[in-house]
Design an enzyme around this catalytic site. Structure first.
Site, PDB file in Angstrom:
ATOM      1  N   GLU A 109      10.506  -9.450  -4.581  1.00  0.00           N
ATOM      2  CA  GLU A 109      11.077  -8.242  -3.961  1.00  0.00           C
ATOM      3  C   GLU A 109      12.570  -8.443  -3.705  1.00  0.00           C
ATOM      4  O   GLU A 109      13.382  -7.549  -3.954  1.00  0.00           O
ATOM      5  CB  GLU A 109      10.343  -7.928  -2.659  1.00  0.00           C
ATOM      6  CG  GLU A 109       8.922  -7.457  -2.903  1.00  0.00           C
ATOM      7  CD  GLU A 109       8.101  -7.283  -1.637  1.00  0.00           C
ATOM      8  OE1 GLU A 109       7.064  -6.620  -1.711  1.00  0.00           O
ATOM      9  OE2 GLU A 109       8.491  -7.816  -0.584  1.00  0.00           O
ATOM     10  N   SER A 138       0.820  -1.218   0.000  1.00  0.00           N
ATOM     11  CA  SER A 138       0.000   0.000   0.000  1.00  0.00           C
ATOM     12  C   SER A 138       0.852   1.266   0.000  1.00  0.00           C
ATOM     13  O   SER A 138       0.456   2.282  -0.569  1.00  0.00           O
ATOM     14  CB  SER A 138      -0.959  -0.014   1.202  1.00  0.00           C
ATOM     15  OG  SER A 138      -0.234  -0.154   2.407  1.00  0.00           O
ATOM     16  N   GLY A 164       4.487  -9.066   3.797  1.00  0.00           N
ATOM     17  CA  GLY A 164       3.085  -8.943   4.189  1.00  0.00           C
ATOM     18  C   GLY A 164       2.156  -8.984   2.982  1.00  0.00           C
ATOM     19  O   GLY A 164       1.002  -9.393   3.088  1.00  0.00           O
ATOM     20  N   GLY A 165       2.678  -8.583   1.830  1.00  0.00           N
ATOM     21  CA  GLY A 165       1.882  -8.623   0.600  1.00  0.00           C
ATOM     22  C   GLY A 165       2.188  -9.849  -0.252  1.00  0.00           C
ATOM     23  O   GLY A 165       1.789  -9.908  -1.417  1.00  0.00           O
ATOM     24  N   ALA A 198       8.109  -1.949   3.941  1.00  0.00           N
ATOM     25  CA  ALA A 198       8.552  -3.007   4.865  1.00  0.00           C
ATOM     26  C   ALA A 198       7.468  -3.207   5.910  1.00  0.00           C
ATOM     27  O   ALA A 198       6.661  -2.305   6.176  1.00  0.00           O
ATOM     28  CB  ALA A 198       9.863  -2.615   5.531  1.00  0.00           C
ATOM     29  N   ASP A 199       7.476  -4.392   6.497  1.00  0.00           N
ATOM     30  CA  ASP A 199       6.576  -4.662   7.629  1.00  0.00           C
ATOM     31  C   ASP A 199       7.250  -4.283   8.941  1.00  0.00           C
ATOM     32  O   ASP A 199       6.563  -3.890   9.891  1.00  0.00           O
ATOM     33  CB  ASP A 199       6.157  -6.132   7.612  1.00  0.00           C
ATOM     34  CG  ASP A 199       5.416  -6.460   6.335  1.00  0.00           C
ATOM     35  OD1 ASP A 199       4.390  -5.800   6.072  1.00  0.00           O
ATOM     36  OD2 ASP A 199       5.873  -7.323   5.566  1.00  0.00           O
TER      37      ASP A 199
HETATM   38  C1  5RP Z   1       4.891  -6.942   0.292  1.00  0.00           C
HETATM   39  C2  5RP Z   1       5.764  -6.228   1.255  1.00  0.00           C
HETATM   40  C3  5RP Z   1       5.377  -4.849   1.627  1.00  0.00           C
HETATM   41  O1  5RP Z   1       6.409  -3.986   1.275  1.00  0.00           O
HETATM   42  C4  5RP Z   1       5.127  -4.786   3.096  1.00  0.00           C
HETATM   43  O2  5RP Z   1       4.144  -5.764   3.430  1.00  0.00           O
HETATM   44  C5  5RP Z   1       4.623  -3.410   3.523  1.00  0.00           C
HETATM   45  O3  5RP Z   1       3.367  -3.188   2.957  1.00  0.00           O
HETATM   46  P1  5RP Z   1       2.519  -1.887   3.243  1.00  0.00           P
HETATM   47  O4  5RP Z   1       3.231  -0.754   2.604  1.00  0.00           O
HETATM   48  O5  5RP Z   1       1.182  -2.188   2.627  1.00  0.00           O
HETATM   49  O6  5RP Z   1       2.427  -1.745   4.748  1.00  0.00           O
HETATM   50  O7  5RP Z   1       6.756  -6.724   1.732  1.00  0.00           O
HETATM   51  O8  5RP Z   1       5.274  -8.278   0.106  1.00  0.00           O
END
Ligand code: 5RP
Length: 229
Positions: free
Chosen positions: A108, A35, A101-102, A88-89
């Site tokens: 990546e 996002s 998380g995605g 990043a998470d």
């Molecule tokens: C996707 C990722 C994202 O960069 C991570 O989950 C952060 O997502 P967001 O910007 O929605 O918080 O690693 O695989």
């Protein structure tokens, strides 16, 4: 009266915009997923005439980039990228991250590995002292999932198969994701190296060997720049 605090969405837009300062004009940019990156893609579209295009880390980002008129190159068509911009998470004080998380962690890491500089864009809630509070994503070959879950249990972690619509989520690479809670990752470099060589692990969501060089962290006071050298 004080202005209302920016929403999470506004913080993501702030940091997405700030990342444009790291985009080398006339080049191809590595683009992450999520996002926060979606806000960056919107900002990138405003300077699309000044870049050659992007290498994307997911089907979702590719669709967004193309919809906004940004050309997407195959990663094999480009030797090296000057910069990779992704969210990043979690990110610690050394630039080590948890990502995935995605569910796009494998691509990546591939695009990060072909980039000279990793610029992480995040809001301040992602900054942690020790990685592991966010359930660690691990992409696995489905036939190895049970054994890998037991290996994490031996480290004190609890792994669950990520689901979507009541069935295991299938990644862009046709594999599954485990989310592992209960880990405190004190040695991200060693942990990433160890888990990466377990049979059936495609990619572990610790980004220590491909850490961030810079992190743009959005907070209500503004965007803070952390440099990790
Ligand atoms: C996707 C990722 C994202 O960069 C991570 O989950 C952060 O997502 P967001 O910007 O929605 O918080 O690693 O695989």
């Amino acid at each position: 009266m004080n202005a209302p605090a920016p929403t999470q969405d506004e913080l993501k837009a702030m940091v997405g915009q700030a990342a444009l300062a790291y985009v080398p004009r006339g080049e191809i940019v590595g683009v992450g997923t999520g996002s926060t990156v979606n806000k960056f893609i919107e900002a990138l579209a405003t300077i699309k005439g000044e870049i050659r295009g992007a290498v994307s880390s997911s089907v979702a980002s590719t669709e967004r980039l193309r919809a906004l008129g940004i050309e997407v190159f195959d990663s094999n068509a480009v030797d090296e990228l000057a910069v990779y911009i992704d969210g990043a998470d979690e990110i610690d004080g050394r630039g080590f991250m948890v990502k995935g998380g995605g569910a796009a962690l494998t691509r990546e890491k591939i695009v990060a590995a072909q980039s000279r500089r990793f610029v992480c864009i995040a809001d301040a809630s992602k900054r942690v002292d020790v990685l592991g509070a966010f359930p660690l994503p691990v992409e696995v070959i489905p036939m190895a999932a049970r054994r890998i879950m037991r290996q994490f249990a031996a480290l004190g972690g609890v792994a669950q198969v990520r689901e979507k619509d009541g069935a295991p989520l299938v990644t862009d690479n046709g594999q599954h994701i485990l989310d592992v809670s209960g880990l405190a990752i004190a040695d991200p470099l060693g942990f990433e190296s160890e888990v990466n060589q377990w049979p059936g692990v495609v990619t572990v969501g610790v980004f220590a060997h491909q850490k961030a060089d810079v992190c743009l962290l959005a907070a209500p006071q503004g965007v803070q720049t952390l440099s990790f050298g």
